[in-house]
Design an enzyme around this catalytic site. Structure first.
Site, PDB file in Angstrom:
ATOM      1  N   ASP A   8       2.077   6.253  -2.111  1.00  0.00           N
ATOM      2  CA  ASP A   8       2.326   5.413  -3.788  1.00  0.00           C
ATOM      3  C   ASP A   8       3.376   4.051  -3.772  1.00  0.00           C
ATOM      4  O   ASP A   8       3.742   4.266  -2.439  1.00  0.00           O
ATOM      5  CB  ASP A   8       2.701   6.289  -4.518  1.00  0.00           C
ATOM      6  CG  ASP A   8       2.636   5.704  -5.786  1.00  0.00           C
ATOM      7  OD1 ASP A   8       1.960   5.289  -6.717  1.00  0.00           O
ATOM      8  OD2 ASP A   8       4.275   6.200  -6.345  1.00  0.00           O
ATOM      9  N   ASP A  10       4.629   1.979  -6.352  1.00  0.00           N
ATOM     10  CA  ASP A  10       5.955   1.702  -7.331  1.00  0.00           C
ATOM     11  C   ASP A  10       6.846   3.699  -8.003  1.00  0.00           C
ATOM     12  O   ASP A  10       6.205   4.677  -8.219  1.00  0.00           O
ATOM     13  CB  ASP A  10       5.673   1.676  -8.759  1.00  0.00           C
ATOM     14  CG  ASP A  10       4.932   0.308  -8.786  1.00  0.00           C
ATOM     15  OD1 ASP A  10       6.043  -0.626  -8.489  1.00  0.00           O
ATOM     16  OD2 ASP A  10       3.772  -0.099  -9.288  1.00  0.00           O
ATOM     17  N   ASP A  19       8.354  -2.419 -17.055  1.00  0.00           N
ATOM     18  CA  ASP A  19       7.844  -3.901 -17.650  1.00  0.00           C
ATOM     19  C   ASP A  19       6.830  -4.585 -16.048  1.00  0.00           C
ATOM     20  O   ASP A  19       6.215  -5.629 -16.702  1.00  0.00           O
ATOM     21  CB  ASP A  19       8.852  -4.809 -18.376  1.00  0.00           C
ATOM     22  CG  ASP A  19       9.853  -5.459 -16.951  1.00  0.00           C
ATOM     23  OD1 ASP A  19       9.999  -4.117 -16.106  1.00  0.00           O
ATOM     24  OD2 ASP A  19      10.149  -6.073 -17.296  1.00  0.00           O
ATOM     25  N   GLN A  53      -2.347  -0.576 -10.066  1.00  0.00           N
ATOM     26  CA  GLN A  53      -2.027  -2.308 -10.686  1.00  0.00           C
ATOM     27  C   GLN A  53      -2.307  -1.973 -12.355  1.00  0.00           C
ATOM     28  O   GLN A  53      -3.438  -3.180 -11.771  1.00  0.00           O
ATOM     29  CB  GLN A  53      -1.858  -3.583  -9.258  1.00  0.00           C
ATOM     30  CG  GLN A  53      -0.591  -2.538  -8.469  1.00  0.00           C
ATOM     31  CD  GLN A  53       0.258  -2.199  -8.884  1.00  0.00           C
ATOM     32  OE1 GLN A  53       0.975  -2.734 -10.105  1.00  0.00           O
ATOM     33  NE2 GLN A  53       1.713  -0.995  -8.186  1.00  0.00           N
ATOM     34  N   LYS A 102      -5.761   6.518 -10.059  1.00  0.00           N
ATOM     35  CA  LYS A 102      -4.896   7.917  -9.935  1.00  0.00           C
ATOM     36  C   LYS A 102      -4.990   8.125 -11.523  1.00  0.00           C
ATOM     37  O   LYS A 102      -3.792   8.027 -12.548  1.00  0.00           O
ATOM     38  CB  LYS A 102      -3.156   7.293  -9.050  1.00  0.00           C
ATOM     39  CG  LYS A 102      -3.849   7.383  -8.058  1.00  0.00           C
ATOM     40  CD  LYS A 102      -2.446   7.250  -7.014  1.00  0.00           C
ATOM     41  CE  LYS A 102      -1.688   6.185  -7.777  1.00  0.00           C
ATOM     42  NZ  LYS A 102      -0.310   5.347  -6.434  1.00  0.00           N
ATOM     43  N   ASP A 127       5.632  10.140  -6.534  1.00  0.00           N
ATOM     44  CA  ASP A 127       6.432  10.525  -7.909  1.00  0.00           C
ATOM     45  C   ASP A 127       6.031  10.695  -8.579  1.00  0.00           C
ATOM     46  O   ASP A 127       6.750  11.377  -9.597  1.00  0.00           O
ATOM     47  CB  ASP A 127       7.300   9.023  -7.332  1.00  0.00           C
ATOM     48  CG  ASP A 127       7.062   8.374  -8.243  1.00  0.00           C
ATOM     49  OD1 ASP A 127       5.911   7.461  -8.256  1.00  0.00           O
ATOM     50  OD2 ASP A 127       7.500   7.571  -9.531  1.00  0.00           O
TER      51      ASP A 127
HETATM   52 MG    MG Z   1       4.579   5.903  -9.179  1.00  0.00          MG
END
Ligand code: MG
Ligand code: ZN
Length: 195
Positions: A8, A10, A19, A53, A102, A127
């Site tokens: 993954d 982020d 944001d 995204q 996802k 995460d």
């Molecule tokens: Mg993530």
């Protein structure tokens, strides 16, 4: 043997922003993330980014901006001795109900087709519970890291399911994977969750 390592973005590689990451300047890598990619890159398997995204589908940034962010990310990784062999992005708005966002497994299935992977021999490091769900849907081994915004939910998940592998961060995942005998992904899956 492991076929591939999915990551993954982020909250796993870089700091998640409420944001969204909208520019190169907003891409702040987590401590140890580049070291981790350097370590993982010594394994002879593809390392593939799998990322939602919706910032594109929401009309906040253009696809070209995302590509520039990812070019920058790859340059950072390469400069640190690592690699990202492919980046799969779901650009859609959640309301589009696509098959790639996802927790749907669409991006994992696409990568498996492109790289000829047996998904049951792949590891997906993320995460969030959506990463876990996508990994489950695709049949991958899930490893979760406590560097995102769902630490508490992941702790609870690991308490419920002893097969969940939960690590503090990506560097800990990489160190742990390097210490395993990677001859059989089931051998990895059977390790108890170290906390
Ligand atoms: Mg993530
Ligand atoms: Zn999508």
């Amino acid at each position: 043997m492991i076929d591939a390592i999915f990551l993954d973005r982020d909250g796993t590689l870089n700091v998640e922003r409420a944001d969204y990451v909208k520019s190169i300047d907003e891409l702040v890598l987590l401590p140890g993330a580049l070291d981790a990619l350097g370590m993982l890159s010594t394994l002879a398997v593809p390392i593939i980014l799998i990322t939602n995204q919706s910032v594109i589908g929401r009309g906040i940034i253009e696809r070209a901006t995302m590509d520039a962010i990812h070019d920058h990310l790859r340059a950072l990784v390469h400069a640190h001795g690592g690699r990202l062999d492919a980046i799969y992005v779901c650009p859609h708005h959640p309301d589009a109900h696509c098959q790639c966002r996802k927790p749907q497994p669409g991006l994992l299935l696409a990568a498996a087709a492109d790289f000829q992977l047996d998904l049951t021999r792949c590891i997906f490091v993320g995460d969030s519970l959506t990463d876990y769900a996508a990994a489950q849907a695709a049949g991958c081994q899930s490893i979760l890291v406590r560097t995102g915004r769902q630490m508490q939910q992941l702790d609870e998940l690991a308490d419920r399911d002893p097969r969940v592998i939960l690590k503090n961060d990506l560097r800990a995942v990489a160190a742990w994977l390097m210490a395993q005998k990677l001859t059989d992904v089931e051998g990895v899956a059977l390790q108890p969750a170290a906390r």
